[in-house]
Design a protein around this motif. Sequence first.
Motif, short mmCIF file in Angstrom:
data_model
loop_
_atom_site.label_atom_id
_atom_site.label_comp_id
_atom_site.label_asym_id
_atom_site.label_seq_id
_atom_site.Cartn_x
_atom_site.Cartn_y
_atom_site.Cartn_z
N ILE A 204 0.84 -1.20 0.00
CA ILE A 204 0.00 0.00 0.00
C ILE A 204 0.87 1.25 0.00
CG2 ILE A 204 -1.67 1.34 1.34
CD1 ILE A 204 -2.85 -1.33 2.30
N LEU A 205 1.91 1.27 0.84
CA LEU A 205 2.77 2.45 0.93
C LEU A 205 3.52 2.69 -0.38
CD1 LEU A 205 4.25 2.04 4.54
CD2 LEU A 205 2.37 3.52 3.78
N GLY A 206 3.90 1.60 -1.06
CA GLY A 206 4.62 1.75 -2.32
C GLY A 206 3.74 1.80 -3.54
N PRO A 253 -5.22 2.71 -10.33
CA PRO A 253 -5.11 4.02 -10.98
C PRO A 253 -5.53 5.18 -10.08
CG PRO A 253 -6.08 2.43 -12.48
CD PRO A 253 -6.02 1.77 -11.14
N SER A 254 -6.69 5.05 -9.45
CA SER A 254 -7.18 6.12 -8.57
C SER A 254 -6.29 6.27 -7.35
CB SER A 254 -8.62 5.81 -8.15
OG SER A 254 -9.09 6.77 -7.24
N PHE A 255 -5.87 5.14 -6.79
CA PHE A 255 -5.02 5.18 -5.60
C PHE A 255 -3.68 5.85 -5.89
CE2 PHE A 255 -1.63 2.97 -3.18
CZ PHE A 255 -1.96 3.40 -1.91
N VAL A 271 -6.28 6.37 2.15
CA VAL A 271 -6.76 6.47 0.78
C VAL A 271 -7.11 5.08 0.24
CG1 VAL A 271 -6.13 7.09 -1.60
CG2 VAL A 271 -5.48 8.59 0.30
N PHE A 272 -6.26 4.10 0.54
CA PHE A 272 -6.49 2.74 0.05
C PHE A 272 -7.81 2.18 0.59
CE2 PHE A 272 -6.09 -1.89 0.38
CZ PHE A 272 -5.73 -2.21 -0.91
N SER A 277 -13.23 0.45 -0.28
CA SER A 277 -14.64 0.37 0.14
C SER A 277 -15.56 0.87 -0.96
CB SER A 277 -14.85 1.19 1.41
OG SER A 277 -14.54 2.56 1.21
N GLU A 278 -15.10 1.86 -1.71
CA GLU A 278 -15.92 2.38 -2.83
C GLU A 278 -16.09 1.33 -3.91
OE1 GLU A 278 -15.39 5.63 -6.41
OE2 GLU A 278 -14.40 6.02 -4.49
N LYS A 279 -15.00 0.61 -4.24
CA LYS A 279 -15.08 -0.42 -5.26
C LYS A 279 -15.90 -1.61 -4.79
CE LYS A 279 -12.60 1.68 -8.37
NZ LYS A 279 -13.24 2.18 -9.60
N ILE A 280 -15.78 -1.97 -3.51
CA ILE A 280 -16.53 -3.11 -2.99
C ILE A 280 -18.03 -2.84 -3.00
CG2 ILE A 280 -16.98 -4.45 -0.89
CD1 ILE A 280 -14.00 -4.38 -0.31
#
Length: 337
Positions: A204-206, A253-255, A271-272, A277-280
């Motif tokens: 996530i950080l990278g 892409p969004s992330f 952010v992740f 949660s938005e995609k789920i």
Amino acid sequence: MKKLFIIIALLVYFLVLSYTNWTSYECISISLFVYFILAFVDDLGKKLVILDVAILITIITCLVLPIAGYHHFTYNNIQSRVWTNFMRVPSEDYYTFMIPATLAMIAGMKVPVFFRHQTFKNHEQYMVNVKAYLANTKWQGFIMVVIGLLASVVKNYVPSVLSFIFFLLNYLMFVGIFYCLYSNIPFKRMILALVFAIMLVRSILGGMFGEMIFMGALTVILLVLGYRMSFTKKLMIMIAGLFCIVLIQAIKPSFRQQTWFGRSKGNEISVFTNVLSEKIRNPLGVLDDQRMLFIMYGRFNQGQIISNVLYSIPARFPYANGETIANSLAASIVPRF
């Protein structure tokens, strides 16, 4: 069981050929995918299906996804034209090259030519030997995990001449996991969960998730080896894994836009979770997003690269006559010495 899979694959071939305008080569590609995905699920837990993963990836990226390039993301598609991401040679030219090449690769991986008598026919025997070998070990795996974790922290701060050594030491973390799983160390599952939690946070950080996906798949393959599960249950595991991969591709892409180029740098985990949660909440929304579909198509379609090669050689560049293969083999062997 394999005979049933062949029958299903043939039925799929005739159905696709009858109800679409796809070529026979494209229909063969779909039937190959159906057969090998079913065979993979059936063999999961019975065999070490690591080579089968490579076969599936090749079929998906080099045979199946190019179909989308010939029927949807063509030169007439504005995104394909702007990003010059379209198939450069006719479908027949591409598949008459790529189907035999893929079948040759599969034969090389699946047909035992050398050492056929030395290879265990029952793959579970490998894990029996591993457990016997590690029966008297205890903390070695945990020590490897610690070394790997320390190497992953300091690898970006050491002199460049040492960076590759620490990059390799970083992977002791994963070797240590399997030592822990098959030894008598207590809290082995807790160690496994901790390492994958660290790997998730690091991804996530990278903003890079490939390592997590491949190591996760390898871990599942090894963990289920020897367990007797129904075909349906294994198929559900496979579908869940594919869903996670598609979900990550939809998130990236969004992330990355928000964390790499936006004002959210430093808040990657928050952010992740928001994007996830938005995609789920709307998992099928990706099917309506043409931009997202194109990004995923471009990311996975290796056939576009191959079509560029077929288009350019020998029209623009002469045949290499095996030079690139010889150089690749030398580049693989020389550093080992």
